[in-house]
Motif scaffolding. Structure first.
Motif, short mmCIF file in Angstrom:
data_model
loop_
_atom_site.label_atom_id
_atom_site.label_comp_id
_atom_site.label_asym_id
_atom_site.label_seq_id
_atom_site.Cartn_x
_atom_site.Cartn_y
_atom_site.Cartn_z
N VAL A 48 0.85 -1.19 0.00
CA VAL A 48 0.00 0.00 0.00
C VAL A 48 0.88 1.24 0.00
CG1 VAL A 48 -1.90 1.21 1.14
CG2 VAL A 48 -1.66 -1.28 1.40
N PRO A 49 1.09 1.91 -1.15
CA PRO A 49 1.80 3.19 -1.14
C PRO A 49 0.88 4.27 -0.57
CG PRO A 49 1.03 2.68 -3.35
CD PRO A 49 0.67 1.49 -2.50
N ALA A 50 1.41 5.09 0.34
CA ALA A 50 0.56 6.08 1.01
C ALA A 50 1.33 7.37 1.22
CB ALA A 50 0.07 5.53 2.35
N ARG A 51 0.78 8.46 0.73
CA ARG A 51 1.38 9.79 0.93
C ARG A 51 0.29 10.74 1.41
NH1 ARG A 51 5.79 12.99 -0.46
NH2 ARG A 51 5.35 15.11 -1.19
N ASP A 52 0.38 11.18 2.65
CA ASP A 52 -0.60 12.08 3.25
C ASP A 52 -2.02 11.51 3.12
OD1 ASP A 52 1.36 13.90 3.99
OD2 ASP A 52 1.23 15.00 2.10
N GLU A 53 -2.23 10.34 3.69
CA GLU A 53 -3.51 9.65 3.57
C GLU A 53 -4.22 9.49 4.91
OE1 GLU A 53 -4.82 9.27 0.89
OE2 GLU A 53 -3.45 8.66 -0.69
N ALA A 54 -3.91 10.35 5.89
CA ALA A 54 -4.52 10.21 7.22
C ALA A 54 -6.04 10.39 7.17
CB ALA A 54 -3.90 11.23 8.18
N GLU A 55 -6.54 11.11 6.20
CA GLU A 55 -7.98 11.34 6.11
C GLU A 55 -8.75 10.07 5.79
OE1 GLU A 55 -11.22 14.02 3.54
OE2 GLU A 55 -9.09 14.04 3.01
N VAL A 56 -8.21 9.24 4.91
CA VAL A 56 -8.95 8.05 4.45
C VAL A 56 -8.48 6.76 5.10
CG1 VAL A 56 -9.50 9.09 2.23
CG2 VAL A 56 -7.40 7.76 2.46
N LEU A 57 -7.31 6.75 5.71
CA LEU A 57 -6.73 5.52 6.25
C LEU A 57 -7.61 4.84 7.31
CD1 LEU A 57 -4.12 4.38 5.14
CD2 LEU A 57 -2.95 5.15 7.22
N PRO A 58 -8.30 5.60 8.19
CA PRO A 58 -9.13 4.91 9.19
C PRO A 58 -10.23 4.05 8.59
CG PRO A 58 -8.72 7.18 9.86
CD PRO A 58 -8.22 7.05 8.44
N VAL A 59 -10.60 4.29 7.34
CA VAL A 59 -11.62 3.46 6.69
C VAL A 59 -10.97 2.36 5.86
CG1 VAL A 59 -13.57 3.44 5.09
CG2 VAL A 59 -13.22 5.39 6.62
N SER A 60 -9.93 2.70 5.13
CA SER A 60 -9.35 1.74 4.18
C SER A 60 -8.45 0.70 4.83
CB SER A 60 -8.57 2.48 3.09
OG SER A 60 -7.50 3.23 3.66
N LEU A 61 -7.56 1.12 5.71
CA LEU A 61 -6.58 0.18 6.26
C LEU A 61 -7.23 -0.94 7.09
CD1 LEU A 61 -3.66 -0.68 6.47
CD2 LEU A 61 -3.38 0.88 8.41
N PRO A 62 -8.17 -0.65 7.99
CA PRO A 62 -8.81 -1.76 8.73
C PRO A 62 -9.46 -2.78 7.81
CG PRO A 62 -9.29 0.32 9.81
CD PRO A 62 -8.62 0.66 8.51
N SER A 63 -9.94 -2.34 6.64
CA SER A 63 -10.57 -3.29 5.72
C SER A 63 -9.55 -4.27 5.15
CB SER A 63 -11.28 -2.54 4.59
OG SER A 63 -10.35 -2.05 3.62
N LEU A 64 -8.29 -3.86 5.06
CA LEU A 64 -7.23 -4.76 4.61
C LEU A 64 -6.76 -5.67 5.75
CD1 LEU A 64 -5.04 -2.40 2.40
CD2 LEU A 64 -6.35 -4.37 1.60
N LEU A 65 -6.62 -5.10 6.93
CA LEU A 65 -6.13 -5.87 8.06
C LEU A 65 -7.09 -6.99 8.45
CD1 LEU A 65 -4.83 -2.91 10.26
CD2 LEU A 65 -3.45 -4.47 8.86
N THR A 66 -8.37 -6.80 8.20
CA THR A 66 -9.38 -7.77 8.63
C THR A 66 -9.84 -8.67 7.47
OG1 THR A 66 -11.11 -6.10 8.30
CG2 THR A 66 -10.20 -6.32 10.51
#
Length: 394
Positions: A48-66
């Protein structure tokens, strides 16, 4: 026959050709085929390349981790010089949600000749390879949310159909007025340019959707990904071309369980999304730019102008031909509107959207010649030839 009659007839003929001879691009039934579970689930590294993604990460990253994946899978998030705490937030989310193991790493600034995203992807792939030799890589953007069974279905389809690359066009967010007007048309135009049915068969047409790409590691190595495409601004299409050119089998379709969570509430944001790469899509060629703008006017603007103008002028033939072309256009757009759960009355407004896209494309060329083309998140990339010349001089 008057000149307007000829122009209107040519526009109608263009639409009839597009409807039946352009890979049935307007249909939205190219979806990930259901596949039986493989006998043994391959290992997967999620990059997952990420540059200044704090706005969307709380929704997207948990969906990958789970992700409910039966085999071994790990997530490698590459914090590409973020200034908003993206990396720290990713670690916090992993501690809160658990699930798949997460590694957060940073590649440093990209060297000359590399785009930031592809440099981050390279670093993520290298980090993953140092951890374990994954059989597949899932390259997914930081604004993409996956339903729990997404990875399982992607891998099952790749293994079951012996595909080297499986890519899904994530369903983009459509909430505001501007998103409703522009976003479904963005996917419609993309499919018109790269008909999914043509992509999915042997032949020269190749494309992928960069937000969700599952690629076999051996195929990536054979195609020299990402080194072979390190300068590409439109990296997803370049990636698919490299894999197909090296003998790989690729598949592209619309997603059922993959969604973009990035908001584009204002026209300026959507304008920037399109214009940053539109001229690169035309290979920075002025002749292609003029041809594209003329084609947009002929195919999308002539039908409503002929229909309304013919009615006002009392020219029944021009009016009828214009309405016929407009009707074919609107009808071909309805499946995409249904896919995005939008009302059918938006279909006749497609000429207005096409006019906006023409303006965005022209602006993309203007920004390129002003030295601000392909700008994204604080970085501006030169055209590949200029970057290559700079490398040679260095």
């Amino acid at each position: 026959m008057t000149l307007w009659t000829v122009i209107a007839v040519v526009s109608l003929l263009c639409w009839l050709w597009l409807l039946f001879a352009q890979g049935f691009f307007w249909r939205t039934d190219v979806r990930l085929p259901p596949s039986a579970d493989p006998a043994a689930w391959p290992t997967v590294a999620v990059v997952v390349p990420a540059r200044d993604e704090a706005e969307v990460l709380p929704v997207s990253l948990p969906s990958l981790l789970t992700q409910e994946y039966p085999g071994r899978a790990e997530v490698f998030l590459v914090d590409d010089g973020s200034s908003d705490g993206t990396g720290a937030l990713a670690r916090t989310l992993a501690a809160e949600h658990g699930g798949l193991p997460l590694t957060v790493t940073s590649p440093g600034e990209p060297p000359a000749g590399w785009t930031g995203k592809l440099w981050a992807v390279r670093h993520g792939m290298a980090t993953a390879a140092a951890a374990y030799r994954a059989e597949y890589l899932l390259l997914t953007d930081a604004d993409i949310a996956h339903e729990p069974c997404s990875l399982r279905e992607l891998v099952a389809a790749a293994v079951g159909s012996d595909l080297d690359l499986v890519s899904q066009m994530a369903r983009l967010r459509v909430v505001t007025v501007w998103e409703r007007l522009i976003v479904p048309a963005f996917v419609y135009f993309f499919a018109q340019l790269y008909p999914f049915r043509w992509v999915n068969r042997s032949g020269r047409t190749a494309a992928a959707a960069g937000g969700c790409v599952l690629i076999r590691r051996e195929a990536a190595e054979r195609a020299r990904i990402p080194e072979a495409i390190r300068q590409a601004v439109i990296d997803d299409v370049a990636l698919a071309r490299a894999v197909k050119r090296s003998g790989g089998r690729i598949w592209l379709g619309l997603a059922n369980r993959v969604d973009s969570v990035r908001p584009y509430p204002r026209l300026s944001q959507l304008w920037r999304m399109v214009s940053r790469s539109a001229y690169a899509q035309l290979r920075h060629n002025p002749a292609l730019l003029l041809g594209t703008l003329a084609g947009l006017l002929l195919v999308y603007l002539v039908p409503p102008v002929a229909a309304v103008g013919g009615a006002v002028a009392g020219d029944a033939v021009v009016c009828a031909v214009g309405f016929a072309a407009w009707a074919v256009m609107a009808g071909s757009y309805l499946p995409m509107l249904r896919y995005y759960r939008q009302p059918p009355w938006l279909a006749p407004l497609l000429p207005l959207t096409a006019l906006l896209y023409a303006a965005m494309t022209a602006d993309s060329a203007v920004q390129h010649y002003r030295g601000r083309g392909a700008a994204w998140k604080g970085r501006t990339y030169p055209r590949p030839e200029a970057a290559a010349a700079s490398d040679q001089q260095g």
